[in-house]
Design a protein around this motif. Structure first.
Motif, mmCIF file in Angstrom:
data_model
loop_
_atom_site.group_PDB
_atom_site.id
_atom_site.type_symbol
_atom_site.label_atom_id
_atom_site.label_comp_id
_atom_site.label_asym_id
_atom_site.label_seq_id
_atom_site.Cartn_x
_atom_site.Cartn_y
_atom_site.Cartn_z
ATOM 1 N N VAL A 119 -23.588 -4.677 -37.518
ATOM 2 C CA VAL A 119 -23.317 -4.309 -38.921
ATOM 3 C C VAL A 119 -23.646 -2.826 -39.140
ATOM 4 N N THR A 120 -24.765 -2.385 -38.610
ATOM 5 C CA THR A 120 -25.167 -0.982 -38.814
ATOM 6 C C THR A 120 -24.126 -0.028 -38.233
ATOM 7 N N GLN A 121 -23.720 -0.289 -36.990
ATOM 8 C CA GLN A 121 -22.753 0.616 -36.348
ATOM 9 C C GLN A 121 -21.408 0.583 -37.076
ATOM 10 N N THR A 122 -21.003 -0.592 -37.530
ATOM 11 C CA THR A 122 -19.695 -0.715 -38.194
ATOM 12 C C THR A 122 -19.683 -0.004 -39.545
ATOM 13 N N PHE A 123 -20.819 -0.035 -40.257
ATOM 14 C CA PHE A 123 -20.844 0.546 -41.602
ATOM 15 C C PHE A 123 -21.357 1.995 -41.629
ATOM 16 N N MET A 124 -21.667 2.549 -40.455
ATOM 17 C CA MET A 124 -22.244 3.889 -40.423
ATOM 18 C C MET A 124 -21.317 4.927 -41.064
ATOM 19 N N GLY A 125 -20.017 4.801 -40.819
ATOM 20 C CA GLY A 125 -19.062 5.773 -41.375
ATOM 21 C C GLY A 125 -19.136 5.827 -42.899
ATOM 22 N N LEU A 126 -19.251 4.665 -43.542
ATOM 23 C CA LEU A 126 -19.337 4.614 -45.017
ATOM 24 C C LEU A 126 -20.701 5.123 -45.494
ATOM 25 N N LEU A 127 -21.743 4.788 -44.754
ATOM 26 C CA LEU A 127 -23.102 5.209 -45.131
ATOM 27 C C LEU A 127 -23.251 6.729 -45.031
#
Ligand SMILES: NC(=O)c1ccc[n+]([C@@H]2O[C@H](COP(=O)([O-])OP(=O)(O)OC[C@H]3O[C@@H](n4cnc5c(N)ncnc54)[C@H](OP(=O)(O)O)[C@@H]3O)[C@@H](O)[C@H]2O)c1
Length: 245
Positions: A119-127
């Protein structure tokens, strides 16, 4: 309006954390591996007057599901301000270091460690698009390596080989993540909600979801001069909350 994704927010501590962040003016994405349960949580929030929320199907053990959740959230916002990796399982008790099958370790790690990484790696771009991004990894002081190796610690004999290994590994991931993000505005912390009565422990917890949710929400909302790369358990340390890894 700041945005937050909470995994496993359809019930328990995740649900309560969602409620507290809604009360604080956040738009909350309710991650739920069963979309009906997520929709039902959203319905409850809307009935209570909180309209800034949306259910998102998200099974942290399934890379396709996590990717789809990323796409769905991407249709609603370009920026994610907070990620709360809350979804977790204990794998059933008791758990012996000698007796628990490798498969049991694998299953619990898939949710509590690999799920957090996925989840962290997948959402990093948005974060990364947030001016003040926050990641809270929901942990447990009962999984501290330091405390569990101290014979004088009050819960020294409360061992659970599978669950404690998964959260200790997640803690180390948190340390590495915070290190890699040290020169950015990110704040990345591991936070224990306390021993809270939920389905997770058949309601044997001595604290309430309100108390647990407050502890998690606090680190989702910390200011830019707040801590990063730390482990907090207010139950263990009532003064600063800081807890040994
Ligand atoms: N309760 C405590 O005393 C305590 C203490 C320390 C730490 N924690 C941690 O706090 C977190 C929340 O626990 P809780 O007490 O609120 O437990 P809970 O009431 O059992 O809630 C767990 C949540 O995680 C979700 N979940 C489990 N596996 C998932 C998966 N593969 N993908 C997505 N969601 C998944 C569950 O979804 P379903 O509804 O679909 O099962 C549920 O929404 C966990 O990480 C736990 O380790 C709890």
């Amino acid at each position: 309006m700041k945005t937050v994704l909470i995994t496993g927010a359809n019930k328990g501590i995740g649900f309560e954390t969602a409620k507290q962040l809604l009360e604080n003016g956040y738009f909350v994405f309710i991650g739920s591996r069963n979309i009906d349960n997520g929709e039902s949580a959203v319905k409850q929030f809307k009935k209570a007057g909180f309209v800034n929320t949306m259910a998102v199907e998200l099974d942290v053990t399934d890379a396709v599901s996590v990717e789809k959740a990323r796409s769905k959230i991407g249709t609603k916002t370009d920026v994610l301000d907070v990620l709360i990796n809350n979804a977790g399982i204990n794998g059933g008790m008791p758990q012996s270091a000698l007796g628990a099958p490798v498969e049991a370790f694998h299953n619990v790690m898939d949710t509590n460690l690999y799920g957090v990484i996925r989840v962290t790696q997948t959402f990093m771009g948005l974060l990364e698009k947030s001016k003040e991004p926050r990641i809270v990894n929901v942990s447990s002081s009962g999984c501290s390596l330091t405390l569990h190796s101290d014979p004088n610690w009050i819960y020294y004999s409360h061992k659970a080989a599978v669950y404690t290994a998964s959260k200790a590994a997640m803690n180390m991931y948190t340390i590495n993540l915070a290190y890699e993000l040290r020169d950015t505005p990110f704040k990345v912390n591991a936070v224990c909600p306390g021993f809270v009565a939920t389905d997770f422990n058949d309601y044997r917890g001595t604290g309430t979801v309100e108390e647990g949710g407050k502890r998690i929400a606090k680190y989702a909302m910390i200011a830019q001069d707040g801590p990063t790369g730390k482990f907090f358990s207010e139950e263990y340390n009532q003064e600063t909350g800081e807890t040994p890894w």
